[in-house]
Write a protein that holds these residues in place. Structure first.
Motif, PDB file in Angstrom:
ATOM      1  N   LYS A 146       0.853  -1.196   0.000  1.00  8.01           N
ATOM      2  CA  LYS A 146       0.000   0.000   0.000  1.00  8.01           C
ATOM      3  C   LYS A 146       0.879   1.234   0.000  1.00  8.01           C
ATOM      4  O   LYS A 146       1.797   1.340   0.812  1.00  8.01           O
ATOM      5  CB  LYS A 146      -0.915   0.019   1.220  1.00  8.01           C
ATOM      6  N   LYS A 175       1.179   5.711  -0.530  1.00 11.28           N
ATOM      7  CA  LYS A 175       0.536   6.976  -0.165  1.00 11.28           C
ATOM      8  C   LYS A 175       0.370   7.857  -1.396  1.00 11.28           C
ATOM      9  O   LYS A 175       1.287   7.950  -2.232  1.00 11.28           O
ATOM     10  CB  LYS A 175       1.410   7.714   0.854  1.00 11.28           C
ATOM     11  N   ASP A 192      -3.525   4.893  -0.535  1.00 12.74           N
ATOM     12  CA  ASP A 192      -4.083   5.576   0.639  1.00 12.74           C
ATOM     13  C   ASP A 192      -3.880   7.079   0.499  1.00 12.74           C
ATOM     14  O   ASP A 192      -2.745   7.552   0.447  1.00 12.74           O
ATOM     15  CB  ASP A 192      -3.347   5.044   1.880  1.00 12.74           C
ATOM     16  N   ASN A 245      -5.086   9.358   2.696  1.00 20.12           N
ATOM     17  CA  ASN A 245      -5.185  10.073   3.990  1.00 20.12           C
ATOM     18  C   ASN A 245      -6.110  11.296   3.880  1.00 20.12           C
ATOM     19  O   ASN A 245      -5.763  12.403   4.269  1.00 20.12           O
ATOM     20  CB  ASN A 245      -3.801  10.472   4.513  1.00 20.12           C
ATOM     21  N   GLU A 295      -8.002   3.996  -0.189  1.00 24.70           N
ATOM     22  CA  GLU A 295      -8.240   4.268   1.237  1.00 24.70           C
ATOM     23  C   GLU A 295      -8.363   5.766   1.518  1.00 24.70           C
ATOM     24  O   GLU A 295      -7.567   6.562   1.035  1.00 24.70           O
ATOM     25  CB  GLU A 295      -7.074   3.666   2.040  1.00 24.70           C
ATOM     26  N   GLU A 296      -9.327   6.109   2.339  1.00 23.72           N
ATOM     27  CA  GLU A 296      -9.554   7.481   2.803  1.00 23.72           C
ATOM     28  C   GLU A 296      -9.401   8.540   1.702  1.00 23.72           C
ATOM     29  O   GLU A 296      -8.571   9.443   1.812  1.00 23.72           O
ATOM     30  CB  GLU A 296      -8.627   7.811   3.980  1.00 23.72           C
ATOM     31  N   GLU A 302      -9.714   4.262  10.092  1.00 27.43           N
ATOM     32  CA  GLU A 302      -8.761   4.610  11.153  1.00 27.43           C
ATOM     33  C   GLU A 302      -9.180   5.877  11.902  1.00 27.43           C
ATOM     34  O   GLU A 302      -8.679   6.135  12.989  1.00 27.43           O
ATOM     35  CB  GLU A 302      -7.355   4.755  10.575  1.00 27.43           C
ATOM     36  N   HIS A 308      -6.681  -1.314  10.748  1.00 30.58           N
ATOM     37  CA  HIS A 308      -5.586  -0.369  10.523  1.00 30.58           C
ATOM     38  C   HIS A 308      -4.541  -0.569  11.620  1.00 30.58           C
ATOM     39  O   HIS A 308      -4.900  -0.731  12.794  1.00 30.58           O
ATOM     40  CB  HIS A 308      -6.134   1.054  10.585  1.00 30.58           C
TER      41      HIS A 308
HETATM   42 CA    CA Z   1      -4.306   5.039   6.242  1.00 28.03          CA
END
Ligand code: CA
Length: 378
Positions: free
Chosen positions: A168, A170, A204, A206, A230-231, A256, A306
């Motif tokens: 995963k 970012k 992800d 964030n 993710e997010e 999370e 998470h």
């Molecule tokens: Ca995350």
């Protein structure tokens, strides 16, 4: 059996090199552990999400006196009472990280009292090892996108060489760098090209995006066969998550930033995510994380906890993962971190693409006193 002492143990390490995700630069790793000692001398360990400040004071000054004398084997009842008590103490706010840290330590004591790993007390072990995905791929201080991309791709290929077949990374560069969604997608594409089609790739953000950018990026990620996104947007927008999840081919993940049964109930009821990610150190400990996993099973949603903590958080997550139905994965933080790696006497580590789940009583780990002493703040 009763609780005799409740302590908060602050740990901290400054990083050699800071790294960033979409929201912030991280220049240290800091943990507030919880150590609960019972009258028979046995010790339970827990961990709170977030900075030491706040967690430490509430654990020791508010929870400690109240919890002293209680039987750790009443952990679920204590979890529920603690939520009510803290909500009335702090008005509209429940310090979920404190509930989590205390709950994990009580489960550890309970398991040790019965001589069984926590997973057995939760209904039994579905598996003895769990597939792990390598998480990391943060960003350092770089001058060009090419440098950033090359560093992330090198890290990704290193994880694959170490045996991982799921990664995963970012995305959400715009807050810190003069690059945006186009480069975010280019970064994922570069990883996909480097690791090939057989590696499971997650990404992800964030919660870096607004809805429009999340939709644009999500469509591109589907073309790169990304397993989940993710997010994508801020966690408060549960209904917006649900609409986005309907509109995108790539499944959404998140959790999370959510806590306790009621919030996850809204998430699952809305269809906000296809992968739900409670964190054992912030969602309400082992008790709430296991409840969320049960609710997710009923909603045909995979629970993938998470994890971004010390060895205590990792061990607690593994105990829950042992019991989760379906095909769960462990989020396995691969950033260099002697607190995570050294805090357990027998470090928790990957064996190829999976991580064995400890089966000793409680959390299944023994805390290394030397590591504890080396990184203690007080
Ligand atoms: Ca995350």
């Amino acid at each position: 059996m009763y609780v005799e002492q409740v302590e908060a143990i602050p740990l901290r390490r400054d990083l050699d090199e800071r790294f960033a995700n979409a929201q912030k630069w991280i220049d240290s790793r800091e943990y507030c552990l919880v150590r609960i000692t019972a009258d028979d001398g046995s010790v339970g360990w827990g961990e709170c999400w977030g900075p030491v400040a706040g967690n430490r004071e509430i654990v020791e000054r508010t929870v400690g006196p109240w919890l002293t004398g209680r039987d750790p084997r009443d952990v679920e009842a204590i979890h529920d009472e603690l939520i009510v008590r803290l909500r009335s103490s702090y008005h509209s706010y429940v310090p979920a990280s404190v509930v989590s840290g205390v709950d994990i330590a009580l489960w550890d004591l309970y398991g040790k009292a019965l001589g069984e790993p926590i997973s057995r007390l939760l209904g039994g072990r579905e598996r003895e090892r769990v597939r792990a995905y390598a998480t990391g791929h943060f960003w350092g201080d770089v001058d060009s996108f090419d440098d950033l991309r090359d560093a992330v791709v090198a890290e990704a290929t290193g994880h694959v060489e170490a045996g991982f077949d799921a990664l995963k990374n970012k995305i959400g560069l715009a807050r810190h760098f003069p690059w945006g969604p186009e480069e975010d997608v280019a970064l994922v594409r570069a990883i996909r090209e480097a690791v090939g089609d057989d590696v499971r790739l997650m990404t992800d953000a964030n919660h870096a995006y607004d809805v429009a950018d999340a939709r644009r990026v999500g469509r591109a990620l589907a073309d790169l066969d990304v397993h989940f996104f993710e997010e994508p947007i801020p966690p408060a927008g549960i209904e917006r998550y649900a609409r986005l999840n309907d509109q995108l081919a790539v499944p959404l993940a998140g959790g999370e930033c959510w806590a306790f049964r009621d919030e996850f109930d809204r998430v699952l009821d809305a269809g906000a995510v296809d992968y739900v990610q409670p964190d054992v150190t912030s969602a309400g400990g082992v008790t709430s994380t296991r409840r969320v996993a049960t609710m997710a099973e009923a909603a045909d949603v995979q629970c993938l906890p998470h994890v971004f903590g010390s060895a205590v958080a990792l061990a607690a997550s593994l105990q829950v993962l042992a019991t989760i139905r379906g095909d769960p994965m462990l989020e396995f933080d691969r950033t260099p971190n002697p607190i995570r790696e050294g805090l357990a006497v027998d470090p928790i580590t990957n064996d190829g693409n999976s991580v064995p789940i400890p089966d000793a009583p409680g959390l299944g780990i023994e805390v290394d006193e030397e590591t504890l002493a080396a990184f203690r703040l007080d």
